[in-house]
Design a protein around this motif. Sequence first.
Motif, PDB file in Angstrom:
ATOM      1  N   GLN A  11      17.617  17.731  73.934  1.00 58.75           N
ATOM      2  CA  GLN A  11      16.773  18.043  72.842  1.00 58.75           C
ATOM      3  C   GLN A  11      17.688  18.602  71.888  1.00 58.75           C
ATOM      4  O   GLN A  11      18.651  19.521  72.215  1.00 58.75           O
ATOM      5  N   ARG A  13      18.505  20.165  67.598  1.00 61.40           N
ATOM      6  CA  ARG A  13      18.084  20.595  66.496  1.00 61.40           C
ATOM      7  C   ARG A  13      19.153  20.578  65.373  1.00 61.40           C
ATOM      8  O   ARG A  13      20.488  20.652  65.783  1.00 61.40           O
ATOM      9  N   GLN A  71      11.548  23.910  63.091  1.00 64.73           N
ATOM     10  CA  GLN A  71      10.826  23.202  64.070  1.00 64.73           C
ATOM     11  C   GLN A  71      11.009  21.973  64.344  1.00 64.73           C
ATOM     12  O   GLN A  71      10.739  21.307  65.525  1.00 64.73           O
ATOM     13  N   MET A  72      12.016  21.191  63.584  1.00 67.19           N
ATOM     14  CA  MET A  72      12.549  19.944  63.705  1.00 67.19           C
ATOM     15  C   MET A  72      13.386  19.953  64.899  1.00 67.19           C
ATOM     16  O   MET A  72      14.114  20.479  64.985  1.00 67.19           O
ATOM     17  N   LYS A  73      13.006  18.586  65.588  1.00 61.82           N
ATOM     18  CA  LYS A  73      13.664  18.466  66.938  1.00 61.82           C
ATOM     19  C   LYS A  73      13.865  17.096  67.226  1.00 61.82           C
ATOM     20  O   LYS A  73      12.683  16.472  66.909  1.00 61.82           O
ATOM     21  N   THR A  75      14.137  14.653  70.672  1.00 61.48           N
ATOM     22  CA  THR A  75      14.059  14.752  71.927  1.00 61.48           C
ATOM     23  C   THR A  75      14.451  13.439  72.373  1.00 61.48           C
ATOM     24  O   THR A  75      13.618  12.429  72.173  1.00 61.48           O
ATOM     25  N   ARG A  86      11.694  10.923  70.308  1.00 62.68           N
ATOM     26  CA  ARG A  86      10.568  11.783  69.703  1.00 62.68           C
ATOM     27  C   ARG A  86      11.308  12.588  68.590  1.00 62.68           C
ATOM     28  O   ARG A  86      12.055  13.537  68.824  1.00 62.68           O
ATOM     29  N   TRP A  88      10.307  15.477  66.404  1.00 62.94           N
ATOM     30  CA  TRP A  88       9.391  16.137  65.947  1.00 62.94           C
ATOM     31  C   TRP A  88       9.549  16.842  64.536  1.00 62.94           C
ATOM     32  O   TRP A  88      10.593  17.248  64.340  1.00 62.94           O
ATOM     33  N   PRO A  89       8.559  16.799  63.501  1.00 65.20           N
ATOM     34  CA  PRO A  89       6.850  16.704  63.559  1.00 65.20           C
ATOM     35  C   PRO A  89       6.673  15.074  63.068  1.00 65.20           C
ATOM     36  O   PRO A  89       5.674  14.976  62.871  1.00 65.20           O
ATOM     37  N   HIS A  91       6.995  12.220  64.603  1.00 65.84           N
ATOM     38  CA  HIS A  91       6.782  11.422  65.727  1.00 65.84           C
ATOM     39  C   HIS A  91       5.673  12.194  66.433  1.00 65.84           C
ATOM     40  O   HIS A  91       6.155  13.401  67.148  1.00 65.84           O
ATOM     41  N   VAL A  92       4.466  11.807  66.515  1.00 65.53           N
ATOM     42  CA  VAL A  92       3.304  12.463  67.364  1.00 65.53           C
ATOM     43  C   VAL A  92       3.679  11.877  68.665  1.00 65.53           C
ATOM     44  O   VAL A  92       3.524  12.908  69.752  1.00 65.53           O
ATOM     45  N   ARG A  93       3.879  10.879  68.850  1.00 65.96           N
ATOM     46  CA  ARG A  93       4.162  10.242  70.056  1.00 65.96           C
ATOM     47  C   ARG A  93       5.837   9.723  70.173  1.00 65.96           C
ATOM     48  O   ARG A  93       5.850   9.376  69.159  1.00 65.96           O
TER      49      ARG A  93
END
Length: 169
Positions: A11, A13, A71-73, A75, A86, A88-89, A91-93
Amino acid sequence: MSDQVILYSEQQRFKQFWLWAIILGAAAIFWAGFIYQVLLGEQFGNRPVSDVQLAILFALMGVGMPWFFYQMKLTTEVRPGEIHIRFWPFHVRPVIIHLHLVRDFEKVTYNPIGDYGGWGIRWGFKGKAYNMSGNEGVQLRFYNRKPLLVGSQDAVALFEAIKLAKELR
């Protein structure tokens, strides 16, 4: 296949100092304006906006923008036969890359700005990239589409996990 063992997980950031200096510097201007005009009752600037407009701008830019970037990450998970990415935010999936579609792959050192125009979800002449910081990753080449770069803080471990995952599929 989503319940399979995870061979590699990472993960990331945004941690570039210059990026956070720009984000927090811009947010500080809105904090200063809000404190000066709304809390202290003084006029902020030559052509001040109303207190309500400034409160909205403060909420969006002074609080919302730093929170959004925090909050962006990115993964990345490698599982037998597939890679899950993924961002985020956005890609929801997760985006699932099936390794049977990958022709070959290699660990690469790249120029994020020169090759892809920066960090994030990027498109460049060399294909698509998912990266958050640094300049190392694994380049995937496909049979039927442009290459994909997956940025990593531990590109050697990601490369080895993809090699194992491709064998286990």
